[in-house]
Structures are given as C-alpha cells and as structure tokens.
Enzyme design. Structure first.
Site, PDB file in Angstrom:
ATOM      1  N   TYR A  45       0.836  -1.204   0.000  1.00 20.68           N
ATOM      2  CA  TYR A  45       0.000   0.000   0.000  1.00 20.68           C
ATOM      3  C   TYR A  45       0.865   1.244   0.000  1.00 20.68           C
ATOM      4  CZ  TYR A  45      -3.643   3.285   1.530  1.00 20.68           C
ATOM      5  OH  TYR A  45      -4.512   4.336   1.621  1.00 20.68           O
ATOM      6  N   LYS A  52       1.059   4.224  -2.975  1.00 21.66           N
ATOM      7  CA  LYS A  52       0.727   5.629  -2.752  1.00 21.66           C
ATOM      8  C   LYS A  52       1.930   6.539  -3.006  1.00 21.66           C
ATOM      9  CE  LYS A  52      -3.549   4.795  -1.783  1.00 21.66           C
ATOM     10  NZ  LYS A  52      -4.610   5.195  -2.741  1.00 21.66           N
TER      11      LYS A  52
END
Length: 256
Positions: A158, A162
């Site tokens: 994750y 990002k």
C-alpha cells in the site's frame, strides 16, 4: 484553450460507492456536476448513483468495474459515456489495503494492491484523454496517502502504491498539460472511512488521534472538499501538486 470548466461535464469517481470516493461524488453533485460511480460492487454503485441523483438532481450512472484488470476500463467507460456523454473529470479513489508485512508478503498480494491503487490510473487517463480534451478545464485527482511519506512496516505494498501515485501524478501532469488537462494528488491522513473503522475498533482508543496536530481523525467530506477544489476553476493554475489533508500529521512530532 479556455481554462473554464464546463459546469455540466461529468466526473468519474472510482471507489465511489463508499468512503472518500462516495464523499467526493456527493461533494461534486452538490455543485451540480454529474457523477459516474465506478466501484467493484456493481449493486452498491447503482444504489449510490440513484441516491445521489435523487438527493442532488444531477445525472448519474453506477458502473460495476474491477480495476485490477486494465481490460475492464473500456467497457466501463463505454457504459459511462452512454449515460454521461460529457466527461470532464476523474477521481481515482478506489484502493486496496492489505496490511501484510514484508515477511508475509506474497506476489499475489503485492500485485492486487498495485494493480488497483496505481496501475489503473495511467490506463484510465490514456482511455479518457480524448474525452477530457473535449471539455475545457478538465482535471484529474489521484488519492494518495500519508503512508507515501511516513514509513509503515505493516503495509509495504500500500505504501509503495501511494508513493508511486505522487510520482505518477507529476509525470502525467507534464504530459497532460499539453492538452490543458490538470492532474493533482490529494494526500489524506487518518480518515474515518469504512476501510479504517475495523482498524480503529481493534486498536486502543486515541491511537490515531495522538500524532495529529488537530487531535482528531478526519471525515471523508473534509478530503472531498479538497478534491472538489482541485477539479474546479478555482484551481485552474494548479497541476502536479500534492494537497495534504492530514490535520497536521506528517509535520507532527507528537508521540505516535
């Protein structure tokens, strides 16, 4: 090319059936923008689209789409344009968070997160570009995260997705500017979304509030306000930027 946004041009919101995506769709509908709710849950996307149409009086469409496969983008876009012929914006809020540390990480988990959170965006832009060019003032917003800046050992996939979002937006901005299309990223902090609620319930009270300068978690609508701003004429000279909506978390020296 005029920088004035076509007020009746639609906006595609991925992950639009819940959390920050839903709040963004509602915020846009409040100012009269038609919205397409793209979500992996087709039934939920249709229900949300109908609800927004009823409450705000704008044209909507709900589209069920799994963005982990690039081949699903074209039919979703075809369905969208049949209902909303004029598309002047995209918000990529769809995301997967698989909290798996590197010791337990699998290739399948890594690919699942990166494919939706990051890989989908350039291919959506690629296929939407001609539609966006037709609408003056078109803009794109990618939803990043404070995890792009703050290390998080529990979630390397994750975090990477990002961080990649921030860099990708800057690259796409340089390209899209040739057509007068803007693209920016919004970096939320600790926002109380349906994705976050189980984590909040599992941890001790105050866990997420402690490092936040403002002393509280944010609401999805507070991120949505930033998204709406970046899609509006008020942001007509802003591109390749990161707008942080984190209550002062990244800059905080408070004990985490």
């Amino acid at each position: 090319m005029s920088n004035s946004t076509s007020p009746d041009s639609g906006v595609i919101v991925t992950g639009g059936a819940s959390g920050i995506g839903l709040a963004s769709a509602e915020a846009l509908a409040e100012v009269g923008r038609p919205v397409a709710i793209w979500d992996i849950n087709a039934e939920r996307s249709a229900t949300v689209a109908a609800d927004i149409a009823q409450r705000f009086g704008v044209a909507t469409v709900g589209v069920g789409v799994d963005l982990s496969q690039v081949g699903n983008i074209a039919p979703a876009l075809q369905q969208t344009r049949a209902a909303l012929p004029r598309i002047g914006g995209l918000v990529h809020a769809a995301g997967i968070s698989l909290a798996v540390p590197v010791e337990e990480l699998t290739e399948a988990a890594w690919d699942a997160v990166l494919s939706v959170n990051l890989k989908a965006l350039p291919f959506m832009v690629q296929q939407l570009r001609s539609a966006l060019v037709e609408q003056p003032g078109s803009a794109v917003v990618g939803i990043a995260s404070i995890n792009a800046t703050l290390g998080n050992h529990m979630n390397p996939a994750y975090t990477a997705s990002k961080g990649g979002m921030l860099s990708l937006v800057r690259s796409l901005a340089d390209d899209l500017a040739r057509d007068g299309i803007r693209i920016n990223s919004v970096t939320p902090g600790y926002i109380l979304t349906p994705m976050m609620q189980p984590v909040v319930d599992h941890l001790e009270p105050g866990h997420f509030e402690r490092p936040v300068m403002l002393g509280r978690m944010g609401a999805p609508r507070e991120v949505a306000a930033a998204v709406r701003f970046l899609l509006s004429d008020e942001a007509s000279y802003i591109t390749a930027a990161e707008l942080v909506v984190d209550g002062g978390t990244i800059s905080s020296q408070r004990t985490r």
